[in-house]
Design a protein around this motif. Structure first.
Motif, PDB file in Angstrom:
ATOM      1  N   SER A 122       0.362  -1.384   0.174  1.00 21.92           N
ATOM      2  CA  SER A 122       0.791  -0.183  -0.298  1.00 21.92           C
ATOM      3  C   SER A 122       1.017   1.270   0.112  1.00 21.92           C
ATOM      4  O   SER A 122      -0.016   2.622  -0.732  1.00 21.92           O
ATOM      5  CB  SER A 122      -0.807  -0.206   1.232  1.00 21.92           C
ATOM      6  N   THR A 137       1.923   2.817   2.879  1.00 22.77           N
ATOM      7  CA  THR A 137       1.549   4.108   3.510  1.00 22.77           C
ATOM      8  C   THR A 137       3.365   4.443   3.819  1.00 22.77           C
ATOM      9  O   THR A 137       3.017   6.343   3.831  1.00 22.77           O
ATOM     10  CB  THR A 137       1.180   4.103   4.814  1.00 22.77           C
ATOM     11  N   HIS A 142      11.375  -1.794   9.092  1.00 19.58           N
ATOM     12  CA  HIS A 142      10.929  -3.219  10.399  1.00 19.58           C
ATOM     13  C   HIS A 142      10.214  -2.670  11.087  1.00 19.58           C
ATOM     14  O   HIS A 142      10.509  -2.586  12.396  1.00 19.58           O
ATOM     15  CB  HIS A 142      12.268  -4.449  10.509  1.00 19.58           C
TER      16      HIS A 142
HETATM   17  C1  GRF Z   1       5.034  -1.365   7.259  1.00 13.11           C
HETATM   18  O1  GRF Z   1       4.589  -1.669   8.819  1.00 13.11           O
HETATM   19  C2  GRF Z   1       6.820  -1.973   7.415  1.00 13.11           C
HETATM   20  O2  GRF Z   1       7.533  -2.155   8.751  1.00 13.11           O
HETATM   21  C3  GRF Z   1       6.612  -3.343   7.043  1.00 13.11           C
HETATM   22  O3  GRF Z   1       5.757  -3.490   5.887  1.00 13.11           O
HETATM   23  C4  GRF Z   1       4.193  -2.541   6.448  1.00 13.11           C
HETATM   24  C5  GRF Z   1       4.400  -1.661   4.946  1.00 13.11           C
HETATM   25  O4  GRF Z   1       3.622  -0.656   5.044  1.00 13.11           O
HETATM   26  N1  GRF Z   1       7.841  -3.891   6.523  1.00 13.11           N
HETATM   27  P1  GRF Z   1       2.486   0.170   3.724  1.00 13.11           P
HETATM   28  O5  GRF Z   1       3.065  -0.372   2.576  1.00 13.11           O
HETATM   29  O6  GRF Z   1       4.288   1.575   4.333  1.00 13.11           O
HETATM   30  O7  GRF Z   1       1.269   0.659   4.540  1.00 13.11           O
END
Ligand code: GRF
Length: 187
Positions: free
Chosen positions: A11, A13, A103
């Motif tokens: 996504s 974000t 992470h």
């Molecule tokens: C985040 O929680 C990141 O730590 C993990 O994947 C998720 C990605 O979320 N590696 P987004 O696509 O940035 O919303």
């Protein structure tokens, strides 16, 4: 002006947060020169919405070598923002010290193979952890093993589920990611 390349799988974000932080001046002296996805995902659209060059390189064994071919040589920082492929060791070595990842847990706990996405939050709940959080760290050839740059924790309550943890972790990520990027860029 520092050039940032951002890798995404979902996504995006966190990608959005970085773009917004640059636009608002919270991250200074930097621009996102390219967004690369390893699968169709909304992250590509977010890049396009901000007129940022974006490209899809299908995940698989050639991903790192294809990325190597297109990544601008003047790239100062490669940011993994919800990126799910594993980069080849040679790629990590070539860009040593210039690749960072976010992470969704407090590394070194809940890192390594299989520890991605909701798996992480389920594991944290099952282990009965009293806290969770997020870690920004350098990327090396060992999965989730590179040196931590910034980490922030919060308390896990008895009402928390993997889903509520995912939401809380995201909020922490939005807070620490721009700060970590500034730190690495020397801002
Ligand atoms: C985040 O929680 C990141 O730590 C993990 O994947 C998720 C990605 O979320 N590696 P987004 O696509 O940035 O919303």
């Amino acid at each position: 002006m520092k050039n940032i390349v951002i890798l995404v799988s979902g996504s995006g974000t966190n990608l959005q947060r970085i773009i917004d932080s640059i636009e608002s001046g919270d991250i200074q002296n930097a621009k996102v020169s390219l967004v690369v996805a390893d699968r169709e995902c909304y992250g590509l659209e977010r890049a396009a919405n901000h007129k940022i060059d974006n490209v899809l390189i299908p995940r698989g064994k050639n991903f790192s070598s294809e990325l190597d071919k297109i990544i601008p040589q003047d790239t100062d920082l490669i940011v993994l923002a919800g990126f799910l492929s594993i980069l080849k060791p040679e790629f990590c070595e070539n860009w040593n010290g210039k690749i960072i990842n976010i992470h969704p847990a407090l590394l070194p706990k809940f890192g390594g193979k299989g520890m991605w996405g909701m798996n992480v939050h389920h594991a944290v709940i099952e282990a009965g952890e009293k806290e969770s959080g997020a870690t920004v760290h350098f990327v090396t050839s060992g999965i989730d093993e590179g040196e931590a740059i910034l980490q922030k924790s919060f308390e896990v309550t008895e009402n928390d589920t993997a889903e509520t943890l995912a939401e809380k972790v995201h909020l922490v990520e939005y807070e620490i990611f721009p700060t970590a990027i500034n730190k690495v860029l020397g801002n």
